[in-house]
Design an enzyme around this catalytic site. Structure first.
Site, PDB file in Angstrom:
ATOM      1  CB  CYS A 189      84.659 -49.096 -58.021  1.00  0.00           C
ATOM      2  SG  CYS A 189      86.011 -48.243 -58.872  1.00  0.00           S
TER       3      CYS A 189
ATOM      4  NE  ARG B 278      78.874 -42.555 -58.317  1.00  0.00           N
ATOM      5  CZ  ARG B 278      78.546 -43.772 -58.740  1.00  0.00           C
ATOM      6  NH1 ARG B 278      77.283 -44.178 -58.686  1.00  0.00           N
ATOM      7  NH2 ARG B 278      79.470 -44.590 -59.212  1.00  0.00           N
TER       8      ARG B 278
ATOM      9  CB  CYS C 148      87.674 -44.081 -57.056  1.00  0.00           C
ATOM     10  SG  CYS C 148      87.132 -44.427 -58.752  1.00  0.00           S
TER      11      CYS C 148
ATOM     12  CG  ASP D 134      82.439 -42.620 -58.742  1.00  0.00           C
ATOM     13  OD1 ASP D 134      81.646 -41.714 -58.404  1.00  0.00           O
ATOM     14  OD2 ASP D 134      82.064 -43.678 -59.269  1.00  0.00           O
TER      15      ASP D 134
ATOM     16  CG  HIS E 262      83.752 -46.053 -55.014  1.00  0.00           C
ATOM     17  ND1 HIS E 262      82.642 -46.099 -55.822  1.00  0.00           N
ATOM     18  CD2 HIS E 262      84.807 -45.818 -55.827  1.00  0.00           C
ATOM     19  CE1 HIS E 262      83.014 -45.886 -57.083  1.00  0.00           C
ATOM     20  NE2 HIS E 262      84.320 -45.713 -57.119  1.00  0.00           N
TER      21      HIS E 262
HETATM   22 CO    CO Z   1      85.531 -46.005 -58.727  1.00  0.00          CO
END
Ligand code: CO
Length: 214
Positions: A102, A47, A43, A45, A99
């Site tokens: 998400c 993090r 992803c 993302d 994750h």
């Molecule tokens: Co995500």
């Protein structure tokens, strides 16, 4: 004006100095070629940084990231990455990593409009529909999101196996495994969902391509 981006350039200089201090040949060696063993599909993302959470170094992981770690068969970007990783770099493992928490998966479970991205997230709604019996039976909303995160990863493992790129590699007896993992933002741990695909037999027969290797 906010100049916080300049800090990144400063960080880069400090990083270069440290790398050269630890290994004077670091850049000379890495600049020659790459031969990563892994393709990471994760992803976007901020993090979930692939190298950091897997303790891997530059040169070890070929990375593709998009919102909610999707394998969409009309996505030229993903197909190009997959083709290069499998056919040229000959990676041995493809890891689809979702994750918990998400935002893409959570958005897909709701009815709110976000604009263009709704078209991307619709693929996750399709995953929900495919597994609606199991998901609708989970009363706790957070648990339902967590399970959809897992099911979404498993579907993307299937979606990779469906491609001619992956099946041709298997038909050529190229060693190639596809794994489904989930990262937990709460404790930093990766979980293997146990859906490793190693050959076309791991897929439903309707997806099998005929072997066209000479
Ligand atoms: Co995500």
């Amino acid at each position: 004006m906010n100049n916080s981006h300049l800090q990144l350039l400063e960080n880069n200089k400090a990083w270069v100095t440290l790398q050269k201090y630890n290994d004077p040949e670091y850049f000379n060696e890495l600049s020659k070629a790459q031969s990563p063993e892994y393709l990471w599909i994760g992803c976007s993302d901020s993090r979930v940084p692939a190298n950091q959470i897997t303790g891997t170094k530059s040169g070890e992981v070929f990375v593709h990231r998009n919102i909610a770690n999707m394998v969409v068969h009309s996505d030229m970007n993903m197909l190009s990455v997959l083709s290069y990783a499998v056919e040229v770099l000959k990676v041995k493992h493809i890891i689809v990593c979702g994750h918990y928490g998400c935002g893409g998966v959570m958005a897909a479970m709701g009815g709110k409009q976000y604009g263009l991205i709704d078209n991307w997230l619709r693929h996750i709604k399709d995953v929900y529909r495919l597994h609606h019996k199991e998901l609708d039976a989970i009363e706790d909303k957070d648990q339902r999101v967590r399970r959809l995160v897992e099911l979404n990863v498993i579907e993307q493992v299937h979606d990779l196996g469906k491609t001619s790129i992956v099946q041709n590699a298997w038909n050529n007896d190229q060693e190639l495994q596809i794994h489904g993992w989930v990262y937990d933002l709460n404790d930093g741990l990766l979980k293997d969902l146990g859906v490793t695909f190693k050959c076309a037999k791991d897929l439903h027969a309707v997806y099998h391509f005929e072997d066209t290797t000479p």
